[in-house]
Design an enzyme around this catalytic site. Structure first.
Site, PDB file in Angstrom:
ATOM      1  N   ASP A  13       8.054  33.291  37.901  1.00 11.24           N
ATOM      2  CA  ASP A  13       7.803  33.639  36.497  1.00 11.24           C
ATOM      3  C   ASP A  13       7.447  35.115  36.325  1.00 11.24           C
ATOM      4  OD1 ASP A  13       8.124  30.904  35.809  1.00 11.24           O
ATOM      5  OD2 ASP A  13       6.064  30.540  36.434  1.00 11.24           O
ATOM      6  N   LYS A  16      12.049  37.694  35.927  1.00 13.70           N
ATOM      7  CA  LYS A  16      13.298  38.062  36.602  1.00 13.70           C
ATOM      8  C   LYS A  16      14.498  37.929  35.668  1.00 13.70           C
ATOM      9  CE  LYS A  16      12.627  35.064  39.930  1.00 13.70           C
ATOM     10  NZ  LYS A  16      11.245  34.656  39.643  1.00 13.70           N
ATOM     11  N   GLY A  40      13.413  28.637  35.416  1.00 15.14           N
ATOM     12  CA  GLY A  40      13.692  28.825  33.997  1.00 15.14           C
ATOM     13  C   GLY A  40      13.687  30.306  33.687  1.00 15.14           C
ATOM     14  N   HIS A  41      14.860  30.928  33.790  1.00 12.27           N
ATOM     15  CA  HIS A  41      14.946  32.376  33.570  1.00 12.27           C
ATOM     16  C   HIS A  41      15.236  32.641  32.099  1.00 12.27           C
ATOM     17  CE1 HIS A  41      16.015  32.840  38.092  1.00 12.27           C
ATOM     18  NE2 HIS A  41      14.727  32.727  37.877  1.00 12.27           N
ATOM     19  N   GLN A 211      12.305  31.472  41.546  1.00 14.75           N
ATOM     20  CA  GLN A 211      10.900  31.412  42.009  1.00 14.75           C
ATOM     21  C   GLN A 211      10.473  32.727  42.684  1.00 14.75           C
ATOM     22  OE1 GLN A 211      12.924  28.438  43.140  1.00 14.75           O
ATOM     23  NE2 GLN A 211      12.465  27.573  41.154  1.00 14.75           N
TER      24      GLN A 211
HETATM   25  P1  IMP Z   1       8.860  22.177  42.786  1.00 14.29           P
HETATM   26  O1  IMP Z   1       9.694  23.405  42.995  1.00 14.29           O
HETATM   27  O2  IMP Z   1       9.188  21.460  41.522  1.00 14.29           O
HETATM   28  O3  IMP Z   1       8.861  21.281  43.988  1.00 14.29           O
HETATM   29  O4  IMP Z   1       7.333  22.656  42.626  1.00 14.29           O
HETATM   30  C1  IMP Z   1       6.592  23.226  43.709  1.00 14.29           C
HETATM   31  C2  IMP Z   1       5.689  24.356  43.214  1.00 14.29           C
HETATM   32  O5  IMP Z   1       6.493  25.460  42.831  1.00 14.29           O
HETATM   33  C3  IMP Z   1       4.861  24.002  41.988  1.00 14.29           C
HETATM   34  O6  IMP Z   1       3.630  24.664  42.063  1.00 14.29           O
HETATM   35  C4  IMP Z   1       5.679  24.548  40.847  1.00 14.29           C
HETATM   36  O7  IMP Z   1       4.904  24.825  39.707  1.00 14.29           O
HETATM   37  C5  IMP Z   1       6.230  25.818  41.487  1.00 14.29           C
HETATM   38  N1  IMP Z   1       7.487  26.259  40.873  1.00 14.29           N
HETATM   39  C6  IMP Z   1       8.694  25.702  40.997  1.00 14.29           C
HETATM   40  N2  IMP Z   1       9.607  26.401  40.313  1.00 14.29           N
HETATM   41  C7  IMP Z   1       8.972  27.423  39.754  1.00 14.29           C
HETATM   42  C8  IMP Z   1       9.401  28.523  38.955  1.00 14.29           C
HETATM   43  O8  IMP Z   1      10.570  28.689  38.618  1.00 14.29           O
HETATM   44  N3  IMP Z   1       8.406  29.393  38.576  1.00 14.29           N
HETATM   45  C9  IMP Z   1       7.129  29.250  38.968  1.00 14.29           C
HETATM   46  N4  IMP Z   1       6.682  28.246  39.711  1.00 14.29           N
HETATM   47  C10 IMP Z   1       7.609  27.342  40.118  1.00 14.29           C
END
Ligand code: IMP
Length: 403
Positions: A13, A16, A40-41, A211
């Site tokens: 977040d 990007k 979510g870009h 991420q």
């Molecule tokens: P998962 O990717 O859904 O398995 O989540 C694992 C961890 O990564 C959690 O803390 C999510 O909030 C975090 N996370 C996953 N995708 C994003 C992203 O695009 N931005 C920020 N945090 C993310």
């Protein structure tokens, strides 16, 4: 080689989407190489907001966009996203790797189940089945797009996952998956050789990670991480391309720090101060709507991100948001067992954080320059772009970016 790889320097977040959107007009091809719809870009185009979940955020600027093999795909979601994006661009030049793995309803159920079993130690995942899809991939019982060519094989693969997870599924689900698949079939190909040819023929290619560095499964604050490689190293495995194609790396850092989900956060703010910054920055998850945890900029964290990702450049985002605060604190080092620590270690929570305070640039723009100069001198990496607002064109060039 005319390639640039963009990574996030913090916990994701970082903004990007906007930076990639800005850069993409100078690149023939934009490529996503990790993660899934957990990303979510966000790009604000006029009065419309695009939230890219699976399609590369370079969609508007580049002629072609590629979803490479390292991404895990919820096909239904991708179909919806393509339909939505058609309202912005009449011709969609999308290529999807036949080797990409698929997220099924069984993976969604498994994600919820695992979070429940973890109880108080839950990760706070996005519940989009991402971890389980990679779990299937690395466990060698995953489903790739190439497996959709044969209904029997697909059914066999799903049955195996169902047995392993002990979660039943209705056979009709196979047909609904195949129906969705047919909507994207024309985009599926061998993206690795396509990209190799493009690069060899002198095309400019932009690679974008989803991420951030410290939720990388290897280099992040394990187990509070996502299940993919979010760092520069991930681009070779996530695309299948030779490491020699990647020479320039740009890291996107937010002017402060945010995190969604659980895990270590040395500079976290609490109480009213946190609420104020969260609201100024609209820090609510793009994918889940969850309020993001917020904190001060963390130089020790960025020092590590610079090294891990071989950063040549930095884009600093949301300086307008931070500038609304009365005074601005930046972590410059930590202390543990009485010793000063200059670099973030994702496996050790420091005893203490040392801060320096900066004046707000609300009324005096020269204070922003001081902030930027300070970060550059600490990290020894040029800040080439500065995000100054939500809108697509609210971005300032601060230095030259050469490939
Ligand atoms: P998962 O990717 O859904 O398995 O989540 C694992 C961890 O990564 C959690 O803390 C999510 O909030 C975090 N996370 C996953 N995708 C994003 C992203 O695009 N931005 C920020 N945090 C993310």
């Amino acid at each position: 080689m005319d390639t640039l790889t963009v990574v996030g320097c913090q916990f994701g977040d970082e903004g990007k989407g906007k930076v990639i959107d800005y850069l993409s007009k100078d690149f023939d091809v934009s490529v996503r190489f990790n993660g899934g719809e957990n990303a979510g870009h966000t790009v604000v185009v006029g009065d419309k907001t695009i939230k890219y979940h699976l399609v590369p955020a370079g969609f508007l600027g580049s002629k072609t966009v590629v979803i490479a093999n390292g991404v895990v795909i919820n096909i239904k979601k991708l179909v919806e996203e393509i339909e939505f994006l058609k309202t912005f661009k009449s011709s969609i030049n999308l290529k999807i790797s036949e080797m990409a793995h698929v997220v099924t309803e069984l993976h969604f159920k498994r994600d919820s189940y695992l979070e429940q079993v973890r109880g108080a130690g839950h990760i706070g995942t996005t519940l989009k089945g991402i971890g389980p899809a990679y779990e299937s991939k690395f466990g060698r019982y995953g489903i790739r797009l190439v497996d959709f060519r044969d209904r029997k094989k697909l059914l066999g693969n799903l049955s195996l996952i169902s047995k392993i997870y002990q979660i039943p599924f209705d056979e009709k689900y196979v047909d609904s998956l195949l129906e969705d698949y047919q909507m994207i079939e024309r985009y599926i190909s061998d993206t690795r050789s396509y990209l190799e040819n493009e690069i060899e023929n002198g095309k400019r290619v932009l690679f974008e990670t989803a991420q951030g560095t410290f939720i990388d499964v290897e280099s992040g604050t394990y187990p509070f991480v996502t299940s993919s490689y979010t760092t520069s190293g991930g681009v070779t495995v996530g695309t299948g391309l030779s490491p020699r194609y990647f020479s320039k790396f740009l890291g996107v850092a937010k002017a402060y720090t945010t995190r969604v989900g659980e895990g270590m956060f040395p500079t976290e703010m609490f109480g009213q101060e946190a609420d104020v910054l969260r609201n100024f920055g609209n820090e609510f998850g793009t994918t889940t709507g969850r309020p993001r945890r917020v904190g001060h900029l963390d130089i020790p964290m960025l020092r590590r991100a610079v090294k891990l990702n071989s950063l040549d450049y930095i884009a600093l985002t949301k300086v307008d948001v931070l500038g609304k605060m009365d005074s601005i604190k930046v972590a410059v080092s930590y202390e543990s067992n009485g010793s000063e620590i200059k670099e973030f270690d994702p496996s050790r929570v420091p005893d203490k954080v040392n801060y320096e305070t900066f004046k707000s640039w609300r009324d005096d723009a020269s204070n922003l320059q001081k902030y930027i100069d300070f970060i550059q001198s600490e990290l020894k990496v040029p800040i080439v772009l500065i995000g100054t607002g939500e809108k697509r064109d609210a971005i300032k060039v601060n230095g030259r970016l050469a490939l």
